[in-house]
Design a protein around this motif. Structure first.
Motif, PDB file in Angstrom:
ATOM      1  N   ALA A 126       0.786  -1.298  -0.059  1.00  0.00           N
ATOM      2  CA  ALA A 126       0.190  -0.076   0.032  1.00  0.00           C
ATOM      3  C   ALA A 126       0.809   1.370  -0.018  1.00  0.00           C
ATOM      4  CB  ALA A 126      -0.934  -0.060   1.201  1.00  0.00           C
ATOM      5  N   PHE A 127       1.908   1.144   0.838  1.00  0.00           N
ATOM      6  CA  PHE A 127       2.995   2.320   0.729  1.00  0.00           C
ATOM      7  C   PHE A 127       3.499   2.632  -0.485  1.00  0.00           C
ATOM      8  CE2 PHE A 127       6.869   4.240   2.681  1.00  0.00           C
ATOM      9  CZ  PHE A 127       6.323   5.630   2.688  1.00  0.00           C
ATOM     10  N   PHE A 128       4.120   1.497  -1.189  1.00  0.00           N
ATOM     11  CA  PHE A 128       4.417   1.594  -2.727  1.00  0.00           C
ATOM     12  C   PHE A 128       3.472   1.953  -3.693  1.00  0.00           C
ATOM     13  CE2 PHE A 128       4.876  -0.162  -6.968  1.00  0.00           C
ATOM     14  CZ  PHE A 128       6.488   0.199  -7.194  1.00  0.00           C
ATOM     15  N   LEU A 129       2.132   1.852  -3.623  1.00  0.00           N
ATOM     16  CA  LEU A 129       1.115   2.251  -4.309  1.00  0.00           C
ATOM     17  C   LEU A 129       0.945   3.831  -4.211  1.00  0.00           C
ATOM     18  CD1 LEU A 129      -0.895   1.436  -6.309  1.00  0.00           C
ATOM     19  CD2 LEU A 129      -2.516   0.944  -4.460  1.00  0.00           C
ATOM     20  N   LEU A 130       0.960   4.392  -2.743  1.00  0.00           N
ATOM     21  CA  LEU A 130       1.084   5.466  -2.411  1.00  0.00           C
ATOM     22  C   LEU A 130       2.274   6.355  -3.177  1.00  0.00           C
ATOM     23  CD1 LEU A 130       0.233   8.315  -0.871  1.00  0.00           C
ATOM     24  CD2 LEU A 130       1.472   7.513   0.928  1.00  0.00           C
ATOM     25  N   ILE A 131       3.419   5.923  -3.118  1.00  0.00           N
ATOM     26  CA  ILE A 131       4.651   6.678  -3.613  1.00  0.00           C
ATOM     27  C   ILE A 131       4.274   6.570  -5.377  1.00  0.00           C
ATOM     28  CG2 ILE A 131       6.846   6.143  -4.335  1.00  0.00           C
ATOM     29  CD1 ILE A 131       7.653   5.023  -1.755  1.00  0.00           C
ATOM     30  N   GLN A 132       3.931   5.488  -5.775  1.00  0.00           N
ATOM     31  CA  GLN A 132       3.461   5.174  -7.519  1.00  0.00           C
ATOM     32  C   GLN A 132       2.462   6.747  -7.665  1.00  0.00           C
ATOM     33  OE1 GLN A 132       1.528   1.784  -8.700  1.00  0.00           O
ATOM     34  NE2 GLN A 132       3.054   1.562 -10.127  1.00  0.00           N
ATOM     35  N   ILE A 282       1.242  -4.087 -18.084  1.00  0.00           N
ATOM     36  CA  ILE A 282       0.813  -2.793 -17.937  1.00  0.00           C
ATOM     37  C   ILE A 282       1.252  -2.739 -16.213  1.00  0.00           C
ATOM     38  CG2 ILE A 282      -1.055  -1.121 -17.161  1.00  0.00           C
ATOM     39  CD1 ILE A 282      -2.371  -2.131 -19.764  1.00  0.00           C
ATOM     40  N   LEU A 283       0.831  -3.732 -15.506  1.00  0.00           N
ATOM     41  CA  LEU A 283       0.971  -3.547 -13.888  1.00  0.00           C
ATOM     42  C   LEU A 283       2.653  -3.507 -13.647  1.00  0.00           C
ATOM     43  CD1 LEU A 283       0.298  -3.849 -11.085  1.00  0.00           C
ATOM     44  CD2 LEU A 283       0.394  -6.433 -11.519  1.00  0.00           C
ATOM     45  N   PHE A 284       3.524  -4.386 -14.253  1.00  0.00           N
ATOM     46  CA  PHE A 284       4.974  -4.703 -13.966  1.00  0.00           C
ATOM     47  C   PHE A 284       5.500  -3.302 -14.621  1.00  0.00           C
ATOM     48  CE2 PHE A 284       3.445  -9.159 -13.455  1.00  0.00           C
ATOM     49  CZ  PHE A 284       3.726  -9.251 -12.129  1.00  0.00           C
ATOM     50  N   ALA A 285       5.044  -2.732 -15.769  1.00  0.00           N
ATOM     51  CA  ALA A 285       5.673  -1.816 -16.339  1.00  0.00           C
ATOM     52  C   ALA A 285       5.557  -0.617 -15.364  1.00  0.00           C
ATOM     53  CB  ALA A 285       4.907  -1.387 -17.688  1.00  0.00           C
ATOM     54  N   CYS A 286       4.226  -0.277 -14.889  1.00  0.00           N
ATOM     55  CA  CYS A 286       4.274   0.718 -13.865  1.00  0.00           C
ATOM     56  C   CYS A 286       5.164   0.489 -12.574  1.00  0.00           C
ATOM     57  CB  CYS A 286       2.730   0.979 -13.251  1.00  0.00           C
ATOM     58  SG  CYS A 286       1.617   1.387 -14.687  1.00  0.00           S
ATOM     59  N   ILE A 287       5.150  -0.724 -11.982  1.00  0.00           N
ATOM     60  CA  ILE A 287       6.172  -1.092 -10.839  1.00  0.00           C
ATOM     61  C   ILE A 287       7.601  -0.579 -11.104  1.00  0.00           C
ATOM     62  CG2 ILE A 287       7.197  -2.590  -9.461  1.00  0.00           C
ATOM     63  CD1 ILE A 287       4.340  -4.354  -9.773  1.00  0.00           C
ATOM     64  N   ILE A 288       7.918  -1.150 -12.446  1.00  0.00           N
ATOM     65  CA  ILE A 288       9.447  -0.749 -12.858  1.00  0.00           C
ATOM     66  C   ILE A 288       9.771   0.646 -13.151  1.00  0.00           C
ATOM     67  CG2 ILE A 288      11.121  -1.133 -14.655  1.00  0.00           C
ATOM     68  CD1 ILE A 288      10.940  -3.417 -12.866  1.00  0.00           C
ATOM     69  N   TYR A 289       8.623   1.276 -13.578  1.00  0.00           N
ATOM     70  CA  TYR A 289       8.742   2.689 -13.982  1.00  0.00           C
ATOM     71  C   TYR A 289       9.017   3.513 -12.413  1.00  0.00           C
ATOM     72  CZ  TYR A 289       7.592   7.465 -14.788  1.00  0.00           C
ATOM     73  OH  TYR A 289       7.496   8.945 -15.037  1.00  0.00           O
ATOM     74  N   SER A 290       8.048   3.013 -11.367  1.00  0.00           N
ATOM     75  CA  SER A 290       8.187   3.873 -10.222  1.00  0.00           C
ATOM     76  C   SER A 290       9.525   3.492  -9.538  1.00  0.00           C
ATOM     77  CB  SER A 290       7.010   3.338  -9.224  1.00  0.00           C
ATOM     78  OG  SER A 290       5.754   3.539  -9.998  1.00  0.00           O
ATOM     79  N   CYS A 291       9.877   2.347  -9.631  1.00  0.00           N
ATOM     80  CA  CYS A 291      11.080   1.951  -9.073  1.00  0.00           C
ATOM     81  C   CYS A 291      12.171   2.707  -9.538  1.00  0.00           C
ATOM     82  CB  CYS A 291      11.499   0.605  -9.256  1.00  0.00           C
ATOM     83  SG  CYS A 291      10.507  -0.584  -8.165  1.00  0.00           S
ATOM     84  N   LEU A 292      12.429   2.912 -11.009  1.00  0.00           N
ATOM     85  CA  LEU A 292      13.507   3.652 -11.628  1.00  0.00           C
ATOM     86  C   LEU A 292      13.593   4.985 -11.714  1.00  0.00           C
ATOM     87  CD1 LEU A 292      14.246   1.089 -14.684  1.00  0.00           C
ATOM     88  CD2 LEU A 292      15.318   1.210 -12.476  1.00  0.00           C
TER      89      LEU A 292
END
Length: 422
Positions: A126-132, A282-292
Motif C-alpha cells: 500500500a505504501f508503494f502504491l502511494l509512492i506510485q 501494464i502492471l509490471f511496467a508501472c512498477i518498474i517505472y516507479s522504481c527507476l
C-alpha cells in the motif's frame, strides 16, 4: 541490473503461481517426483509452488533490497567504497540474492511466518502504491511545466499542449461513457454506478480548480494538462477496479446472466489470456517505472528524500521524462566499463538508500499482486485479473488518494504561502 534482478524473481514467482507450468514440468521432466523428494521439496515439489512459495521468494528479494537500503545510508559521494559496491560487483550480488531467496524456504514455523509476512506485505504494498501515485502527480506537473516553458520562444508548444490536453480529456470522457454502457445495469451493479459518478465528478472538480483564477494567480502555469493526466489515470483505475470486482449474476427471463462485464467477442480462453497478459505487462511496467524514477532529482525532491537547493532551468523537449535537465556533467568510466555520472556539490546525484527502499516496497507490492492480495487460496497466475473485493477496494481508494494528492498540490500554496514563496 537491479531492475533485471527484480524482473527475474518476478518471473520465477509467476511460474510458481502457474498450475499450467507445474503440469508441463510433471509431464516432461523424467523422474519428476523422485527429483523433488531428493531436493526435500515435498511430493511433486509442492513447497515450490503456490502462494507460500511466492511469499518466500519475495521475502528473500525484499531482504536483499532492505540490506542494501541500510548499507547505502548517508552515502554522499559515488567515489567511496560503499558506492562502488552499489554500482558494481553484480555477480556477487546475484549470488547474494539467490542465497536470500533460497534461505527463505528454510525459515522455521512456516505458518506463523506466512501470516505475519502477509500483513507486512500488505502495508508495504500500500505504501508503494502511494509512492506510485505521488510520482504520477509529479509527472503531470513536470510535463506541464516543461512544455509550458517552450511557449515563450515557440508557439508550436502551445499547440502541442492544447492537442494533448484535448486527447487526454477525450479519453477520460470516452472511458466514462464506456464504463457507463458496459459496467452498469438498471437492476444491478449499484457500487459501479456510485463510484463512476463520484470519480467522474471529482475529476471535473479538480479540472475546474486547476484553471480557477485564484489558483492561476498562485500558480500561473497551472492548466488543464495536469488534471487531464490525472483524470485518465483515475479512469484507468476505475475501469481496473470494476474489472476486479467479483462478477454479479442476475436472473433475466428465467435465465442467470452475468452482468457488468466487458463482453468478449468469442468468449474463448485465448481472449482472456491475452487480456490477462496485457494487464500483467501494464502492471509490471508501472512498477518498474516507479522504481527507476526514484533515481531522478525531481522525483526524489517531490517525495522529500532529496532537497534541491537550486531551481533547475527547464528546457522544453518531447522526451522530458528521461532524466533531469542538467548540464556539464563530468563523466568517468569505472573499471567495469559502466558509465557513472558525477554531480556532487552536496551529495550523490540520487539517493542510493531511497532507491533500494523503493525496490524493497516494490517487492512487497509484486508479492501481494501476484497472490491476489488477501484472496490467495487456490489463486492462479492465469487469473491475475479475476475479481476479488480486496483488489476492488484497493483500487477505488487509490483513485481518491490520487485525486487528493493532486488537489493538495493545487491548494498547498494557498494554505502555506510563506513556505512556497521561500
Amino acid at each position: 541490473m537491479y531492475a533485471l534482478y527484480f524482473l527475474l524473481v518476478t518471473v520465477i514467482c509467476g511460474i510458481m503461481m502457474s498450475p499450467t507450468v507445474e503440469q508441463i514440468m510433471k509431464d516432461n521432466i523424467p523422474f519428476y517426483n523422485e527429483l523433488c523428494e531428493k531436493m526435500n521439496a515435498g511430493e511433486n515439489c509442492k513447497t515450490l509452488v503456490g502462494y507460500s512459495a511466492v511469499y518466500k521468494m519475495c521475502f528473500g528479494m525484499a531482504c536483499f533490497f532492505l540490506f542494501f537500503c541500510i548499507f547505502t545510508l548517508r552515502i554522499n559521494s559515488s567515489t567511496g567504497c560503499r558506492a562502488a559496491i552499489h554500482n558494481g560487483f553484480w555477480l556477487l550480488k546475484f549470488f547474494l540474492l539467490a542465497g536470500c531467496c533460497t534461505g527463505a524456504f528454510f525459515i522455521p514455523q512456516q505458518e506463523t511466518f506466512l501470516e505475519v509476512w502477509r500483513y507486512i506485505g500488505a502495508a508495504g504494498g500500500a505504501f508503494f502504491l502511494l509512492i506510485q501515485l505521488m510520482l504520477l502527480v509529479e509527472f503531470a506537473h513536470r510535463w506541464n511545466t516543461n512544455w509550458s516553458s517552450g511557449v515563450e520562444y515557440n508557439r508550436l508548444w502551445y499547440a502541442a499542449l492544447a492537442l494533448v490536453t484535448l486527447i487526454l480529456f477525450s479519453i477520460a470522457v470516452g472511458a466514462v461513457v464506456f464504463m457507463g454502457v458496459y459496467y452498469t445495469h438498471p437492476e444491478a451493479c449499484f457500487l459501479n454506478k456510485i463510484f463512476l459518478g463520484i470519480n467522474g465528478s471529482l475529476c471535473l472538480i479538480v479540472s475546474l480548480l486547476a484553471i480557477s483564477p485564484y489558483i492561476q494567480k498562485l500558480q500561473p502555469r497551472s492548466g488543464l494538462l495536469q488534471p487531464g493526466v490525472i483524470s485518465v489515470y483515475v479512469m484507468y483505475l476505475t475501469f481496473s477496479a470494476f474489472s476486479s470486482k467479483p462478477k454479479e449474476v442476475i436472473e433475466v427471463d428465467g435465465v442467470n446472466k452475468t452482468v457488468c462485464v466487458f463482453p468478449f467477442n468469442s468468449g474463448s480462453e485465448s481472449d482472456k489470456q491475452i487480456v490477462t497478459f496485457l494487464g500483467a505487462v501494464i502492471l509490471f511496467a508501472c512498477i518498474i517505472y516507479s522504481c527507476l524514477t526514484s533515481t531522478t532529482k525531481r522525483s526524489s525532491a517531490a517525495l522529500r528524500v532529496y532537497r534541491n537547493s537550486e531551481p533547475e532551468t527547464e528546457r522544453a523537449r518531447c522526451c522530458f521524462c528521461f532524466g533531469d535537465d542538467t548540464e556539464d556533467y563530468e563523466e568517468e568510466k569505472t573499471t567495469s566499463g559502466q558509465s557513472v555520472v558525477y554531480d556532487e556539490q552536496d551529495r550523490t546525484i540520487y539517493c542510493y538508500s531511497f532507491f533500494h527502499f523503493v525496490f524493497f516496497l516494490g517487492s512487497l507490492y509484486v508479492m501481494m499482486s501476484i497472490t491476489n492480495w488477501f484472496h490467495y487460496d487456490d489463486h492462479k497466475i492465469e487469473k491475475l485479473l479475476d475479481g476479488s473485493w480486496s483488489v476492488f477496494w484497493l483500487k477505488v481508494v487509490s483513485c481518491w488518494v490520487c485525486l487528493f494528492i493532486y488537489m493538495m498540490t493545487l491548494l498547498a500554496p494557498m494554505m502555506c504561502p510563506k513556505r512556497f514563496e521561500a
